[in-house]
Design an enzyme around this catalytic site. Structure first.
Site, mmCIF file in Angstrom:
data_model
loop_
_atom_site.group_PDB
_atom_site.id
_atom_site.type_symbol
_atom_site.label_atom_id
_atom_site.label_comp_id
_atom_site.label_asym_id
_atom_site.label_seq_id
_atom_site.Cartn_x
_atom_site.Cartn_y
_atom_site.Cartn_z
ATOM 1 N N GLU A 73 18.021 -3.909 -2.484
ATOM 2 C CA GLU A 73 18.009 -5.051 -3.380
ATOM 3 C C GLU A 73 17.482 -4.711 -4.765
ATOM 4 O OE1 GLU A 73 19.450 -7.433 -4.709
ATOM 5 O OE2 GLU A 73 19.784 -7.479 -2.581
ATOM 6 N N GLY B 262 0.828 -1.202 0.000
ATOM 7 C CA GLY B 262 0.000 0.000 0.000
ATOM 8 C C GLY B 262 0.861 1.249 0.000
ATOM 9 N N TYR B 263 1.463 1.513 -1.117
ATOM 10 C CA TYR B 263 2.355 2.674 -1.243
ATOM 11 C C TYR B 263 1.684 3.784 -2.053
ATOM 12 C CZ TYR B 263 6.873 1.446 0.786
ATOM 13 O OH TYR B 263 7.898 1.206 1.636
#
Lengths: 346, 395, 346, 395
Positions: free
Chosen positions: B244, B127-128
């Protein structure tokens, strides 16, 4: 030298634009475009009633148009509204029927819907390479017949006595395997197996080549209409959307890309005008190649400049973008036509 | 200079290949190859197979159940998996939330959530993004107000990939609106079954449903679900975004895409000759292949550097840009190689004699359109260029 | 996996870089590059003395290098300094002489300067297509022989008993029509008319192809060195130059183009590394094509981002730009090598 | 729509063709075709021939000696002249200063200077650009201080094309430094023989000398040489920059360039076949030809509009951009078609049997490099994009 549309064509284009705006709003358009038979009978009837089919036939032959600029006027509007109705078949059938001395009334009135069936799976875009044999019946397969679901008649190319001939096959006598197109509208595979046919033109090579060029011009004009729409929509978006506290249109890197998009569209419009004027195979090939490449670029840039919203089904741009990319694959893609132009140097 | 893998890495590569040959279910690989959607069940099966081998949580430290791989091992796995048409490992729990919890989570949070990610109990989503925010993440508006032991959440998230299947969502929420946009953000874990959450599908350009809008109306979240400190969620968010990125070039996907185009062009006839023998098509393919071959080495250079200094450099942004360009160029050639048949809607092709294209090629155009997203999502290419400008140009 | 240079190569590259910096400053470079014999004896001697010619020969054969990475180390420096000395010929001659079991001492010491003469006017870049016939003497014409003015020896391909053979022709016995190159350095036409020759390799097809690949790799490495220089110079310029009251580097459209330039250079470097590692004809062809296209793009962008100053003889960038464009035409241009890669699909 | 010329225009086109066939000296055309430098003498000869026909001052009103042409006639002349390899008409006196004097000059100035431009008495050059200013014209620093009946000029101009031949220079100078950069500029005519002027050559990338630096040290200029009002020279400058941009696409040059490439590729052998039969080369040429054909029509559309409304629109900036791109692409193909022989320095080729390329093709690479200027000078393509952004995007 004059690049204004004649009043007649302007009036036709205006009334077509109005009709499309009221009848083929994007939601209705999508419901027609993505569901068999990919055709709205009432919409088609309305299109026929304002006389757009007459634009494909010269006055001598009972129509009210017949020039490349008539096609331009009609198909730019079709592209701007993304109308999925099977008008391409009519644009290609009209000169063929006229050449064969057929009664044009069914086509002009919109009662008969014609689809052109010339391509075969191992040689798409190359009518001459077809292997279907003709006679009283036809046996073979035609691929990617646009508007196949809605068609009442197919105009089919086949080889007869060593020549490329043109036949008429009635839809009720034909076996069609229809399929939906990802950019809207329908096509079909015409599976001919001793299918009754009537020969319209025994020596039809040139006439078919010319009809395909009409179709290519129509696609170019459709693309120009759709590209104009995409440009205007993207411009509006850049002016209204804010990110990092400012209009995204204020970012210079995006501005320069918009300028490049607009310039490319004007180039595409220009070569389409050239093709409409000349209507020779070289000019049409040049137009189809340049427009095909430009349409893809405009589609990709319009999505990218929108960001995620441009990727969604709900936002109309995505459907324009699909159409702009996929019309390149109809009647010869950019590389096919580039190779044709290049072959003329030899 | 030595471009070859070390003997250990080569042995590892062999091991991965053998594992894929033995363990990757054929039916799943066939579905991936055909470019269609991979079901939740397929993903869960594949995750379980990987977890059984200890290879699921590839970026986690060994103490938390990771395999102890470095960037090169992860790259080898990615490349081999893509070549074998394995489904991708869903990143939300494994590559995003897991590392965040390991770095920022409390001991209780780690003990509770990490095992449930590994064993597949919890399917996470992200939920960005919010509507109207796009790449400007910090402008988020979803509010969380503390009331006793709970946060009350109101607002909306969007572009939530596979949110329709999710049990949990990790969210960035605004807990304080008084300072700069980056301040006052908190990182919250929310059970998707909490009353007040509604998931609405977003249909994408090609017709598929992989992303969603998630609406929050007075959603009550236990305060213990806060990760890290209240109002310092931006620290967590930045870590998640930059952590990453060594797989960012998507080399494996591009290799698979190249093989697909080439194979199709070899069996496609155009006017009496094979498409692959058409000098213009072959030249276009060759030019993309060169870019891909170069990118493979560029990617290895970045991996070697990441291994050496412990983290990848700013080159990852270049690899993101070029990686998406190469994939999109291959998607484009693939679609074009199909000619007029490219237009057919996947799954709706006429069957029998009327079949138009091999089933595995049916989704060419759909993939082309769907993959326009890769230059937009995850930090658009324009954002990557801005990042690179700052880092390299020091302007 | 390791992308660091070995200490030996790093030392060689460093001392070469230092030598070039002190001896071939741009003004001296230009005076050597644009005036016959396009060769500075003292400079050449200094290059030989630090041992760079040993980089082209393996230790087994008496050298100190011989791998693709040795070539990379040397030619990146040559490109960064834009050195016009005829080192390319030595890089291609070395493996041929080694294969033929010739004494390598004259080449390694720099005393003998070799030039490779394989191309002919109607089939540049294609050694197999040559029509020169060989024997005790040679008759025919070789075109674009790089370093012809300075050469003491020519290695010449010719057909003998149906096979492509390699001959040595001494410069004092050869008729050379030299010409200066627009990007600096010299070439020549080797006019063979019963010219005395000594056969070094009767069946040399593979050896010549391999030697040409060494040359192509050298050119790729030279391009990478020159592109790095152009990027750094353009970046400095964008940071220091002001227009409309701000650094031009603050304009986002230019920033994004710099990012694209840098990314393209890293791709070119990467494929050059691949070619150096593999040294097979496919990898080298891929590298030469991608580097050739990238070098032109970098050259054009560097000039454009500079504006007028980048167009001037006085500003060193213009010479780097010329070299970057023109090296594509040596030993096969981008399209030539693209076609070679594409032909492998067939 | 009607793309064809009117009967009158067609007749005019025929007339121009006939004129070129009759009057253009063959030796000059050969030098233009070979891409070499056109001497001052050649230009003067050609100007005199045009003036004898009344066709020299093509943008001037008839009352001042112009031929009374509209944009279409000028376009027809440009296209035919380029096809016939006529040298270009030098713009400085005829297309730049002339119209400025006609609009802004005093009666005395018109009476004195215009006839001398027409009859070739005065060779003019342009003093606009300054070092460090580039496209930012208004930042100019060359100062003119009024002392009695004279201005005393100090400063430096650059990129002064053919200044080495010039009798006169028209300059933008700063007469007031107190306001905005655009204010305080004046337009001054300066005799190049005035003491204190020094012309230094700038050698361009390919080695040629066509531009110069011009240094002014206490150069005394009669005050009557001021055109228009003191401190309002920016009005004059803007007029000069935007006036008469209908020829900006350089269509004629591109047509000639295309013919050159095609002819070369037809007679160039590559491994046993003609270069023009190479599918990849032919495809690249075809793609540029399409762009050129499109541009011809785009240009006519702009001309028709200019004829209709009296002035060209913002499309001229698009045509400038695309026009330079097409020419540069053709220059690039031309150079590439020559293969390794492209590298030889024009005029320094070995002769006799050792000749490498036809003399007319010798300058291919030099032209390619020299023509990198066309996207820089006269308002760089980046500036054109900024102009278009403002006009079209209204952002």
């Amino acid at each position: 030298m004059n690049f204004e549309m004649t009043d007649d064509r302007r009036m036709l284009a205006d009334s077509l634009g109005k009709l499309l705006g009221s009848h083929f709003g994007i939601e209705h358009r999508n419901s027609v475009a993505y569901e068999a038979p990919f055709h709205d009978k009432a919409g088609w009837k309305a299109l026929a009633e304002i006389g757009i089919l007459y634009a494909f036939i010269s006055e001598d032959a009972g129509g009210m148009g017949g020039s490349g600029f008539d096609l331009l006027a009609v198909f730019e509007q079709m592209g701007a509204a993304l109308c999925p109705e099977p008008l391409l078949g009519a644009a290609m059938a009209a000169p063929l029927l006229a050449e064969a001395g057929e009664d044009l009334e069914p086509l002009l009135s919109g009662e008969a819907i014609y689809a052109l069936a010339v391509d075969e799976p191992d040689a798409p875009w190359d009518a001459d390479a077809g292997t279907t044999e003709g006679g009283d019946t036809l046996t073979g397969r035609k691929t990617a017949v646009y508007g196949a679901n809605a068609a009442t008649h197919f105009l089919v190319s086949a080889r007869q006595a060593g020549k490329l001939s043109l036949f008429e096959v009635k839809a009720e006598q034909a076996a069609v395997s229809p399929w939906g197109m990802i950019d809207g509208g329908g096509a079909g595979e015409l599976m001919l197996d001793a299918t009754p046919a009537r020969c319209l033109l025994p020596d039809a090579g040139e006439a078919i080549a010319a009809a395909l060029d009409w179709g290519r011009l129509a696609l170019c004009a459709e693309a120009v209409g759709a590209m104009d729409w995409c440009y205007a929509t993207t411009l509006d978006y850049l002016k209204s959307r804010k990110q990092f506290g400012r209009e995204i249109g204020s970012f210079q890197a995006l501005q320069h890309r918009m300028v490049e998009m607009k310039t490319a569209i004007e180039q595409a419009r220009s070569i389409t005008i050239l093709a409409a004027d000349r209507m020779d195979s070289r000019s049409v090939a040049m137009a189809k190649s340049l427009v095909g490449r430009t349409a893809r670029k405009v589609s990709e840039e319009a999505i990218q400049l929108h960001g995620g919203i441009g990727m969604t089904w709900e936002y109309p741009l995505s459907h324009y973008a699909k159409r702009l990319v996929m019309l390149d694959a109809q009647l010869g893609d950019a590389d096919f036509h580039t190779a044709r132009v290049a072959a003329r140097y030899a | 200079m030595d471009l070859s893998y070390s003997p250990e890495e080569q042995a590892f590569q062999k091991e991965v290949r053998q594992f894929l040959a033995d363990e990757l279910p054929e039916d799943i690989a066939a579905r991936v190859k055909a470019g269609g959607e991979v079901s939740k069940k397929d993903t869960e099966r594949w995750h379980a197979i990987l977890q059984a081998r200890g290879w699921l949580a590839q970026t986690w430290p060994e103490e938390h159940g990771g395999p102890g791989w470095g960037p090169v091992e992860r790259h080898i796995f990615d490349e081999e998996a893509a070549r074998a048409y394995a489904p991708r490992i869903l990143p939300f729990g494994l590559q995003m939330l897991g590392p965040v919890l390991i770095k920022f989570g409390s001991d209780e949070q780690k003990a509770h959530y990490l095992p449930r990610i590994l064993d597949g109990t919890d399917w996470w989503c992200q939920g960005y993004s919010e509507p109207g925010a796009g790449s400007d993440l910090a402008s988020l508006k979803t509010k969380a107000v503390r009331e006793g032991d709970e946060y009350v959440v109101n607002g909306q998230k969007t572009w939530t990939t596979l949110g329709q299947h999710a049990d949990w969502i990790f969210c960035l929420v605004r807990t304080d609106g008084s300072g700069k946009p980056q301040e006052g953000i908190s990182f919250l874990l929310i059970d998707m079954n909490t009353p007040g959450i509604e998931v609405r599908p977003i249909r994408l350009i090609e017709g598929g449903h992989e992303v969603n809008e998630v609406f929050f109306t007075d959603v009550r979240v236990p305060a213990e679900n806060l990760v890290w400190e209240e109002n310092d969620g931006w620290t967590v968010a930045k870590y998640l975004l930059t952590h990453e990125r060594t797989g960012i070039a998507g080399v494996g996907f591009s290799i698979a895409a190249f093989e697909r185009v080439k194979a199709l062009a070899e069996r496609t006839m155009r006017g009496g000759k094979r498409l692959i023998d058409d000098p213009l098509f072959a030249a276009r393919l060759a030019e993309v292949e060169m870019d891909l071959e170069a990118m493979k080495i560029f990617n290895l250079r970045m991996l070697a550097e990441a291994q050496r200094v412990g983290h990848p450099g700013v080159e990852t942004s270049m690899l993101k840009i070029r990686g998406t360009e190469v994939r999109q160029a291959l998607n484009d050639l693939y679609r074009r190689a199909l000619g007029p048949a490219a237009a057919l809607i996947p799954g709706e092709a006429p069957g029998g004699n009327a079949a138009l294209v091999a089933p595995e090629d049916e989704a060419a155009a759909a993939s082309y359109f769907n993959n326009r997203k890769i230059s937009i999502f995850g930090g658009s290419n324009e954002i990557q260029k801005n990042i690179l400008t700052k880092a390299m140009l020091e302007l």
